[in-house]
Motif scaffolding. Structure first.
Motif, mmCIF file in Angstrom:
data_model
loop_
_atom_site.group_PDB
_atom_site.id
_atom_site.type_symbol
_atom_site.label_atom_id
_atom_site.label_comp_id
_atom_site.label_asym_id
_atom_site.label_seq_id
_atom_site.Cartn_x
_atom_site.Cartn_y
_atom_site.Cartn_z
ATOM 1 N N ASN A 56 0.843 -1.196 0.000
ATOM 2 C CA ASN A 56 0.000 0.000 0.000
ATOM 3 C C ASN A 56 0.874 1.241 0.000
ATOM 4 O O ASN A 56 1.957 1.259 0.573
ATOM 5 N N ASN A 57 0.407 2.256 -0.685
ATOM 6 C CA ASN A 57 1.061 3.570 -0.626
ATOM 7 C C ASN A 57 0.025 4.630 -0.293
ATOM 8 O O ASN A 57 0.121 5.775 -0.705
ATOM 9 N N GLY A 58 -0.981 4.191 0.470
ATOM 10 C CA GLY A 58 -2.025 5.097 0.916
ATOM 11 C C GLY A 58 -2.511 4.683 2.286
ATOM 12 O O GLY A 58 -1.709 4.446 3.182
ATOM 13 N N ARG A 59 -3.821 4.498 2.436
ATOM 14 C CA ARG A 59 -4.372 4.145 3.746
ATOM 15 C C ARG A 59 -4.377 2.648 3.999
ATOM 16 O O ARG A 59 -4.566 2.213 5.126
ATOM 17 N N GLY A 60 -4.219 1.834 2.968
ATOM 18 C CA GLY A 60 -4.268 0.395 3.162
ATOM 19 C C GLY A 60 -5.691 -0.093 3.315
ATOM 20 O O GLY A 60 -6.576 0.251 2.533
ATOM 21 N N LEU A 61 -5.940 -0.916 4.351
ATOM 22 C CA LEU A 61 -7.271 -1.449 4.629
ATOM 23 C C LEU A 61 -8.051 -0.447 5.473
ATOM 24 O O LEU A 61 -7.603 -0.052 6.548
ATOM 25 N N ASP A 62 -9.224 -0.046 4.999
ATOM 26 C CA ASP A 62 -10.087 0.888 5.726
ATOM 27 C C ASP A 62 -11.184 0.113 6.459
ATOM 28 O O ASP A 62 -11.859 -0.725 5.857
ATOM 29 N N ILE A 63 -11.369 0.437 7.737
ATOM 30 C CA ILE A 63 -12.470 -0.095 8.524
ATOM 31 C C ILE A 63 -13.318 1.093 8.980
ATOM 32 O O ILE A 63 -12.804 2.047 9.568
ATOM 33 N N ASN A 111 -22.776 6.531 17.793
ATOM 34 C CA ASN A 111 -21.423 7.057 17.598
ATOM 35 C C ASN A 111 -20.873 6.597 16.249
ATOM 36 O O ASN A 111 -21.387 5.676 15.629
ATOM 37 N N PHE A 112 -19.801 7.247 15.842
ATOM 38 C CA PHE A 112 -19.080 6.760 14.677
ATOM 39 C C PHE A 112 -17.590 6.976 14.896
ATOM 40 O O PHE A 112 -17.164 7.834 15.669
ATOM 41 N N ALA A 113 -16.801 6.172 14.214
ATOM 42 C CA ALA A 113 -15.349 6.257 14.323
ATOM 43 C C ALA A 113 -14.777 6.872 13.061
ATOM 44 O O ALA A 113 -15.316 6.703 11.967
ATOM 45 N N LYS A 114 -13.681 7.568 13.222
ATOM 46 C CA LYS A 114 -12.904 7.937 12.052
ATOM 47 C C LYS A 114 -12.408 6.656 11.397
ATOM 48 O O LYS A 114 -12.355 5.597 12.019
ATOM 49 N N LEU A 115 -12.051 6.740 10.134
ATOM 50 C CA LEU A 115 -11.534 5.568 9.444
ATOM 51 C C LEU A 115 -10.381 4.948 10.230
ATOM 52 O O LEU A 115 -9.413 5.626 10.571
ATOM 53 N N VAL A 116 -10.500 3.669 10.532
ATOM 54 C CA VAL A 116 -9.389 2.922 11.112
ATOM 55 C C VAL A 116 -8.657 2.269 9.945
ATOM 56 O O VAL A 116 -9.249 1.493 9.194
ATOM 57 N N CYS A 117 -7.395 2.601 9.765
ATOM 58 C CA CYS A 117 -6.648 2.160 8.594
ATOM 59 C C CYS A 117 -5.474 1.273 9.006
ATOM 60 O O CYS A 117 -4.661 1.672 9.846
ATOM 61 N N VAL A 118 -5.405 0.094 8.412
ATOM 62 C CA VAL A 118 -4.300 -0.834 8.639
ATOM 63 C C VAL A 118 -3.399 -0.772 7.416
ATOM 64 O O VAL A 118 -3.821 -1.122 6.305
ATOM 65 N N LYS A 150 -10.787 -1.386 0.483
ATOM 66 C CA LYS A 150 -9.868 -0.364 -0.004
ATOM 67 C C LYS A 150 -10.699 0.765 -0.583
ATOM 68 O O LYS A 150 -11.348 0.618 -1.614
ATOM 69 N N GLY A 151 -10.709 1.909 0.120
ATOM 70 C CA GLY A 151 -11.528 3.027 -0.312
ATOM 71 C C GLY A 151 -10.755 4.184 -0.894
ATOM 72 O O GLY A 151 -11.328 5.065 -1.532
ATOM 73 N N ASN A 152 -9.445 4.218 -0.662
ATOM 74 C CA ASN A 152 -8.623 5.314 -1.160
ATOM 75 C C ASN A 152 -8.212 5.031 -2.598
ATOM 76 O O ASN A 152 -7.398 4.150 -2.866
ATOM 77 N N LYS A 183 -6.494 6.898 -4.558
ATOM 78 C CA LYS A 183 -5.199 7.481 -4.934
ATOM 79 C C LYS A 183 -4.050 6.623 -4.409
ATOM 80 O O LYS A 183 -3.087 7.120 -3.842
ATOM 81 N N ALA A 184 -4.160 5.321 -4.585
ATOM 82 C CA ALA A 184 -3.133 4.429 -4.062
ATOM 83 C C ALA A 184 -3.243 3.068 -4.733
ATOM 84 O O ALA A 184 -4.293 2.698 -5.265
ATOM 85 N N ASP A 185 -2.158 2.324 -4.697
ATOM 86 C CA ASP A 185 -2.153 0.921 -5.083
ATOM 87 C C ASP A 185 -2.141 0.106 -3.795
ATOM 88 O O ASP A 185 -1.308 0.340 -2.919
ATOM 89 N N THR A 186 -3.051 -0.833 -3.692
ATOM 90 C CA THR A 186 -3.198 -1.566 -2.436
ATOM 91 C C THR A 186 -3.480 -3.033 -2.691
ATOM 92 O O THR A 186 -4.228 -3.386 -3.591
ATOM 93 N N GLU A 187 -2.871 -3.879 -1.852
ATOM 94 C CA GLU A 187 -3.179 -5.299 -1.831
ATOM 95 C C GLU A 187 -3.487 -5.685 -0.387
ATOM 96 O O GLU A 187 -2.736 -5.352 0.529
ATOM 97 N N ILE A 188 -4.605 -6.367 -0.189
ATOM 98 C CA ILE A 188 -5.047 -6.785 1.138
ATOM 99 C C ILE A 188 -5.347 -8.276 1.084
ATOM 100 O O ILE A 188 -6.043 -8.738 0.175
ATOM 101 N N VAL A 189 -4.824 -9.012 2.045
ATOM 102 C CA VAL A 189 -5.112 -10.439 2.152
ATOM 103 C C VAL A 189 -5.765 -10.668 3.513
ATOM 104 O O VAL A 189 -5.220 -10.273 4.543
#
Length: 216
Positions: free
Chosen positions: A107-114, A121-128, A191-193, A195-201
């Motif tokens: 990843n070159n951005g946020r990676g995995l978005d939760i 309540n709500f949370a800001k994006l939790v990014c791994v 993966k919501g960003n 503006k990035a290349d991302t791989e998530i397993v």
């Protein structure tokens, strides 16, 4: 006799502070009941594909090792969600727990978005990412790690307190505040960003709506 240095004293104090911050929660294993795993695609397991305006759909497949593999290049996204009215229901009325086992090889951005909202309540994006866990927009990371390797992430939420607690591989890391706002409940990952290349397993993703639980 062990020589006590100033550094040793500081390290002991840091460890004690970290222990004091750990919440007192009931322990429970929830991975025995995965809501998403490598047996089927998320959209076949009651989750809905969620794409923003002008987002191209990335790729998802099941690997030979029964993992979910999400691959999205720049300009592409792949996010799935559940809520109150989806086939797989996410509608908390009390404390709840989210858990997933994943790695982010690229990843070159946020990676995995939760993302999660629970009606109060709500949370800001939790990014791994490949090297840390962050709240999107915050300067300080929630945790630093080698995200290219598998880790088990757990977020235990005390709904009435608007507080979330992060555990990684069974160890408490930190807590963060949720933002209070009445809204529809929903939970998403992917993966919501664009503006990035991302791989998530991912091996599995699950949640328990009966309480906020520490890892067993």
């Amino acid at each position: 006799m062990r020589k006590i240095t100033f550094f040793t004293v500081c390290l002991m104090l840091v460890q004690l502070v970290g222990l004091a911050q750990a919440p007192s929660l009931i322990k429970k294993k929830i991975s025995d009941y995965p809501l998403v795993d490598g047996s089927k695609l998320p959209t076949e397991a009651g989750w809905q594909l969620r794409l923003g305006d002008e987002q191209k759909e990335g790729k998802i497949e099941i690997t030979a090792n029964k993992e979910l593999f999400i691959k999205a290049a720049s300009g592409e996204a792949y996010t799935v969600q559940v809520g109150k009215s989806t086939e797989t229901v996410f509608s908390p009325t009390t404390d709840y727990t989210i858990e997933f086992k994943t790695k982010v090889p690229l990843n070159n951005g946020r990676g995995l978005d939760i993302t999660f909202r629970d009606g109060k309540n709500f949370a800001k994006l939790v990014c791994v990412t490949h090297n840390r866990v962050i709240l999107n927009g915050e300067k300080e990371a929630l945790a630093h790690l080698n995200g290219k390797e598998y880790h088990v992430y757990r977020i235990a939420v005390e709904r009435d307190k608007a507080k979330a607690h992060l555990y990684i591989d069974g160890t408490y890391k930190t807590s963060f505040d949720l933002l209070a706002k009445a809204n529809s409940a929903w939970l998403s990952f992917g993966k919501g960003n664009t503006k990035a290349d991302t791989e998530i397993v991912m091996q599995y993703f699950t949640y328990d709506l009966t309480g906020a639980y520490a890892p067993l």
